[in-house]
Design a protein around this motif. Structure first.
Motif, PDB file in Angstrom:
ATOM      1  N   LEU A  61       2.331  -1.140  -6.733  1.00 18.35           N
ATOM      2  CA  LEU A  61       2.900  -0.256  -5.718  1.00 18.35           C
ATOM      3  C   LEU A  61       3.112   1.151  -6.268  1.00 18.35           C
ATOM      4  CD1 LEU A  61       5.551  -2.650  -4.123  1.00 18.35           C
ATOM      5  CD2 LEU A  61       3.311  -2.032  -3.193  1.00 18.35           C
ATOM      6  N   ALA A  96      -2.155   2.472   5.611  1.00 20.40           N
ATOM      7  CA  ALA A  96      -1.683   1.160   6.060  1.00 20.40           C
ATOM      8  C   ALA A  96      -1.998   0.917   7.522  1.00 20.40           C
ATOM      9  CB  ALA A  96      -0.176   1.041   5.817  1.00 20.40           C
ATOM     10  N   TYR A 144       1.073  -3.966   0.167  1.00 19.92           N
ATOM     11  CA  TYR A 144       2.338  -3.810   0.872  1.00 19.92           C
ATOM     12  C   TYR A 144       2.707  -5.053   1.675  1.00 19.92           C
ATOM     13  CZ  TYR A 144       3.143   0.963  -0.562  1.00 19.92           C
ATOM     14  OH  TYR A 144       3.440   2.074  -1.311  1.00 19.92           O
ATOM     15  N   TRP A 173       6.144  -7.360   1.191  1.00 17.62           N
ATOM     16  CA  TRP A 173       7.064  -7.934   2.177  1.00 17.62           C
ATOM     17  C   TRP A 173       7.206  -9.445   1.976  1.00 17.62           C
ATOM     18  CZ3 TRP A 173      11.039  -7.366   4.926  1.00 17.62           C
ATOM     19  CH2 TRP A 173      11.378  -8.291   5.907  1.00 17.62           C
ATOM     20  N   TYR A 221      10.648  -2.638  -3.539  1.00 18.20           N
ATOM     21  CA  TYR A 221       9.666  -3.101  -2.564  1.00 18.20           C
ATOM     22  C   TYR A 221      10.063  -2.652  -1.155  1.00 18.20           C
ATOM     23  CZ  TYR A 221       8.319  -6.327  -6.356  1.00 18.20           C
ATOM     24  OH  TYR A 221       7.919  -6.877  -7.544  1.00 18.20           O
ATOM     25  N   ARG A 251       9.461   1.070  -0.711  1.00 18.01           N
ATOM     26  CA  ARG A 251       8.032   1.355  -0.542  1.00 18.01           C
ATOM     27  C   ARG A 251       7.549   0.930   0.848  1.00 18.01           C
ATOM     28  NH1 ARG A 251       8.907   4.117  -4.298  1.00 18.01           N
ATOM     29  NH2 ARG A 251       8.075   3.944  -6.415  1.00 18.01           N
ATOM     30  N   LEU A 252       8.031  -0.205   1.327  1.00 18.55           N
ATOM     31  CA  LEU A 252       7.634  -0.685   2.648  1.00 18.55           C
ATOM     32  C   LEU A 252       8.082   0.283   3.739  1.00 18.55           C
ATOM     33  CD1 LEU A 252       8.447  -4.450   2.123  1.00 18.55           C
ATOM     34  CD2 LEU A 252       6.196  -3.557   2.717  1.00 18.55           C
ATOM     35  N   ALA A 262       5.691   3.110   3.904  1.00 16.70           N
ATOM     36  CA  ALA A 262       4.367   2.789   4.445  1.00 16.70           C
ATOM     37  C   ALA A 262       4.411   2.498   5.931  1.00 16.70           C
ATOM     38  CB  ALA A 262       3.781   1.587   3.701  1.00 16.70           C
TER      39      ALA A 262
END
Length: 1011
Positions: free
Chosen positions: A548, A567, A584, A588, A609, A612-613, A616
């Motif tokens: 990531l 994405a 990604y 999740w 995480y 970052r999600l 995106a």
């Protein structure tokens, strides 16, 4: 200057030449003329002193040797005196007369007589030398006394007469060459001049003195002869030297030829290569620095000798050759400056430290480091070419510094040390070996080079120096991967994933070489565009975080915007888009899996995480996913534990990791206060009765993080019952902004507008509004106007108005352009009418909308584009009671009554806040090639001439004080569409007007119960 070493590279040989055929500098005509003059001088008996004047290292000795070689050997006697070999002033006469004697032929009768008389003369002359002054009125008397001293062989004058008679009889010219006169100490220099001036001035005896005039004058100035008077030193030297000859300077083309020939030989012997860029820079350094300073052959030879010695030691393939030659020049030419550079070499390549060093290397400072005044400008410019961060233009300096990364330049911290070690650095793998290993990996065969690289990537993680060395190796590997093809880059990626488990620093949260391995992975992702998608390994391996992070480094800035775009692409549209989507979605999945594992899960950055999600897929999408997961039984306490922050604490005893904090308000916003409140009993069990302040923060286990987060949530829920304001967001405000009096709706001198709200969105965030440069940017003026009208018709504020038209009994006015300014600014208007179109009274259009759009250049930003959109909405509220039909236009309005509810005002402000999306859409429509800025500035303002209570029903809330504020303003740094700013601004505005106990209502609006 020796040139005999050119063929085999022996630049340290300093032997002069004898033959004109060896001359590289075109001095043949000068030598021929000098020989002709000497022949004329030799045809007369009067003694002549010739001075050959030239700087040190200019080749004076070679010139004299060529002159001597041009004399008729049967007609001249020649002898050389090396004054350096003299034991002291007393030995000067003995050496001088011995030299004359050695130049006289032994076999002739006249020659024998001369030699005999010189021996007798020398026995008396040496002791008398110190009695002979060189200048002044007493010279003749003292000299006469000295010459008339008696010995058993007569007076010194008697012996001098006999020497002169013998020399006149011999009638053969003698040339005495005294080289390196400028190297003598003051007493030695005066002794030589005395000997030549008085005792050695004999018939047919001539002298050639070779010296650097400036040096000789400086030495004379220290003696009683000149007594620090430069003019007297010059006058004295003119008395000694009868004929002055200037050594012809080395012409530029000859110096270039010498440098180019010698440099080519040195580079060839070092097996070096020069790219086109390096060749261009070599010419620049040669013409700007090296040859203007190294004006003499000896200086060029010294430089090339050092290059010849040390370049093979450091390995020409491991440094930038041009930088190495330049630094070598500084080392041998300006030793104090070089030592200062060496001391500060780390700071010279560090962005954080360089401002304080600029004054250490400016022209004034260079003069204090013994750089001659004529050279300071050239040297300062050369230092800026070596170290870009020394330049005054900070933005350009940082850009140039970054651009050189991986080019082996001295300004690259990974290579700086090589320029000062003067040999290869023990323990570091070479660039050549790294390159061979990368080639093996790209071709799918792991052999010796790969093994060597793998060994270099296994540091002792407790040794900071070993970790730093491994980090340099990884950064160099990333740079050396730039030439790989897309398929080759994809083939190397699995090897990089294998290294992460060996590069993590044991202490959680520490900084280790794994960060540089991420940089290498990012470089490979940039190159690859085909092949299998990267496999981060088993979910429990912890390698997903590196993938990531590498994706963020690999994609164009702003990374969040680019990742969101990738994405959203359909599967198979591009390799990197497929990588982003797969990584990604895996992130999740890992969030859910890790949370369900509870306290038994491995230590892993789940909070990263989620962050970052959100970048995106957007906050709203991730919030929906979290809500669905919670509804499907995902434990809230375990999810909250994943979002507890940790921090590394450094101290004298070392460092350790501990629990840092937990953003309770953010978690409540993300999951929903109602969801959290519904699970309060389970949170109480998870907290195990522990209060957050009593938790052992040194314990970073998931069980302890769960207790901490659950305790924070329970406290927030309890506090929220009595102090709901604690649960409201508090985004940081911006104090520096360019929004002074930015508005598009004004009263215009008529009936004052009861309520006006403005929102301004500046992209990117800046301290100034867009500057008008080249008439703005984007499409043509006509297209720009059409795009703006379409965007505003679909904007959140227009949607908000349309939903209320029936309530108001009004009709929407279409958006129309009202002011234009080419591609720089555009203004449009809209609103809602309650009367016929020909009625222009204020009450006929009780809702007014306006928008101003500016597009120009961002001040102080490398991104040339900037956009500022200001939207305003104004109301004559007496005509628009939310529950009552509008008052007829002809009805006199004496006073407005509170016609907006607090809920209505919240929704209105929120619609304006969400117009930031409209601004972003316009940016992309105007230019879909330039990425959206990462951050913007958001300004909200509310104006009510008679106070908030006149336009909003606030009767349910207590108030302290009676003063009314007519204007309220907030400025925030904005990243994504959120109601946080609406809630924060409305809460603060009400509090500023003295209202209390309104937080619960705003909290319920901001975090409404799920439907």
């Amino acid at each position: 200057m020796a040139v005999s070493g050119l063929a085999d590279g022996n630049w340290w040989v300093d032997d002069p030449i004898d033959e004109q055929s060896d001359d590289l500098f075109g001095r043949g005509p000068f030598v021929a003329r000098a020989v002709n003059l000497l022949e004329q001088i030799g045809s007369r008996s009067s003694s002549t002193v010739v001075g050959l004047v030239g700087p040190w290292g200019s080749g004076k000795t070679s010139t004299i040797r060529m002159m001597v070689a041009g004399l008729k050997p049967d007609s001249w006697g020649v002898a050389w005196i090396n004054p350096w070999a003299l034991s002291g002033p007393d030995a000067v006469v003995t050496e001088l007369l011995a030299a004359i004697r050695s130049a006289v032929p032994e076999k002739s009768r006249a020659g024998a007589r001369v030699r005999t008389q010189l021996s007798k003369y020398g026995a008396l002359a040496a002791p008398a030398l110190n009695m002979v002054p060189l200048v002044g009125g007493a010279m003749s008397e003292v000299a006469k006394e000295a010459l008339q001293r008696f010995t058993d062989q007569g007076t010194l004058e008697d012996q001098a007469v006999q020497v002169r008679e013998a020399l006149l009889e011999l009638a053969r010219p003698t040339l005495i060459v005294i080289d390196d006169v400028d190297r003598l100490q003051p007493d030695q220099l005066l002794a030589v001049f005395r000997a030549v001036r008085v005792l050695g001035r004999l018939p047919h005896v001539h002298y050639v003195l070779a010296y650097d005039q400036q040096t000789v004058l400086e030495v004379l100035s220290t003696t009683p002869i000149a007594d620090k008077h430069g003019a007297r030193a010059v006058a004295f030297l003119e008395k000694i030297v009868t004929l002055r000859l200037e050594q012809p300077p080395v012409r530029l083309e000859h110096a270039e030829s010498l440098f180019n020939t010698g440099c080519a030989g040195a580079l060839s012997r070092a097996s070096a290569t020069l790219s086109e860029d390096a060749q261009r820079r070599m010419i620049e350094e040669r013409e700007s620095l090296l040859l203007p300073v190294l004006t003499e052959p000896r200086g060029i030879a010294r430089l090339l000798a050092q290059v010849d010695i040390y370049l093979p030691l450091v390995d020409a393939a491991e440094v930038d050759v041009v930088d190495f030659i330049t630094v070598t020049f500084l080392r041998i030419t300006y030793p104090r400056l070089y030592q200062t550079i060496a001391v500060h070499r780390g700071a010279l390549v560090d962005n954080a430290e360089i401002p304080d060093l600029r004054t250490e290397f400016d022209e004034e400072a260079l003069a204090k480091l013994d750089v001659p005044a004529p050279h300071t400008g050239r040297v300062a410019a050369a230092l800026q070419r070596l170290f870009p961060l020394l330049a005054e233009d900070r933005i350009r300096a940082i850009r140039d510094q970054h651009r050189r990364h991986g080019q082996q330049r001295i300004s690259d911290p990974d290579y700086t040390e090589r320029y000062f070690a003067l040999t290869s650095i023990i323990g570091e793998i070479s660039d050549g070996a790294i390159g061979r290993a990368i080639r093996e990996l790209a071709e799918g065969r792991r052999r010796t080079a790969t093994t060597e690289l793998t060994t270099a990537l296994r540091p002792d993680l407790t040794d900071a120096h070993a970790c730093a060395r491994t980090a340099r190796t990884l950064r160099r590997a990333a740079s050396l991967s730039a030439e790989l093809s897309s398929s080759e880059a994809a083939a190397v990626i699995p090897y990089v994933f294998e290294q992460f488990s060996h590069l993590r620093v044991p202490a959680a949260g520490g900084f280790g070489p794994d960060e540089e391995a991420t940089v290498w992975l990012a470089a490979l992702l940039q190159r690859a565009d085909s092949g299998p998608l990267p496999d981060a390994g088993p979910s429990e391996s912890g390698q997903l975080q590196y993938l990531l992070n590498a994706i963020r480094l690999a994609v164009p800035e702003p990374a969040d915007v680019t990742i969101a775009r990738l994405a959203a692409q359909t599967a198979g549209s591009s390799w990197i888009a497929d990588v982003v989507r797969a990584a990604y979605e895996a992130a999740w999945t890992r969030v859910v899996e890790h949370t369900r594992l509870g306290d038994a899960a491995p230590i892993e950055p789940v909070g990263l995480y989620i962050s970052r999600l959100e970048s995106a897929f957007g906050d709203a999408d991730i919030d929906r996913r979290i809500t669905a997961a919670v509804n499907n039984g995902l434990p809230i306490a375990d999810l909250a534990a994943r979002l507890v922050e940790t921090e590394v604490v450094y101290g004298f005893a070392g460092h350790h990791t501990r629990i840092g904090g937990f953003d309770t308000a953010a978690f409540l916003r993300r999951v929903g206060r109602q969801h959290v409140a519904a699970g309060r009993a389970q949170l109480g069990d998870a907290a195990e009765g522990a209060r957050p302040g009593a938790i052992d923060r040194a314990d970073v286990s998931w069980a302890n993080r769960r207790r901490f987060a659950a305790g924070c949530l329970v406290e927030a829920l309890v506090a929220g019952t009595t102090e709901p304001g604690m649960l409201l967001p508090s985004p940081a405000e911006e104090s520096l902004h360019p929004f002074a009096n930015r508005r598009v709706l004004v009263d215009g001198g008529g009936e004052p507008i009861d309520l006006t709200l403005h929102v301004s969105i500046l992209m990117p965030a800046s301290s100034e509004i867009p500057a008008r440069v080249n008439n703005g940017w984007g499409p043509s003026a006509d297209a720009r106007e059409e795009f703006l009208l379409a965007a505003m018709e679909g904007s959140p504020i227009s949607s908000w108005i349309r939903k209320r038209l029936d309530e108001w009994g009004a009709a929407a006015e279409p958006w129309a352009i009202s002011e234009v300014g080419g591609q720089y600014y555009t203004v449009a208007r809209s609103g809602a009418r309650t009367a016929a179109p020909d009625d222009n009274s204020p009450q006929a259009s009780p809702v007014r909308l306006g928008v101003e759009l500016l597009t120009g250049q961002a001040a102080g930003s490398p991104n040339p584009q900037s956009l500022l959109m200001t939207i305003g909405i104004g109301f004559y509220l007496a005509e628009l009671a939310e529950q009552d039909p509008p008052t007829p236009a002809e009805t006199p309005v004496a006073s407005t009554s509170a016609v907006l509810t607090l809920q209505g005002l919240f929704e209105l402000i929120d619609a304006l806040v969400h117009c930031t999306q409209t601004a972003k859409e316009l940016w992309t429509t105007f230019d879909n090639q330039t990425p959206l800025p990462d951050t913007s500035l958001l300004r909200l303002s509310l104006t009510t001439p008679k106070g908030l209570a006149e336009v909003v029903d606030l009767s349910a809330y207590q108030r302290r004080g009676a003063a009314n504020r007519s204007e309220h303003t907030k400025v925030y740094r904005y990243r994504s569409g959120s109601s946080d700013f609406t809630a924060a601004a409305l809460r603060d505005w009400l509090s500023e007007d003295g209202y209390r106990q309104h937080e619960r209502a705003i909290l319920d609006m901001w975090d409404a119960a799920p439907q």
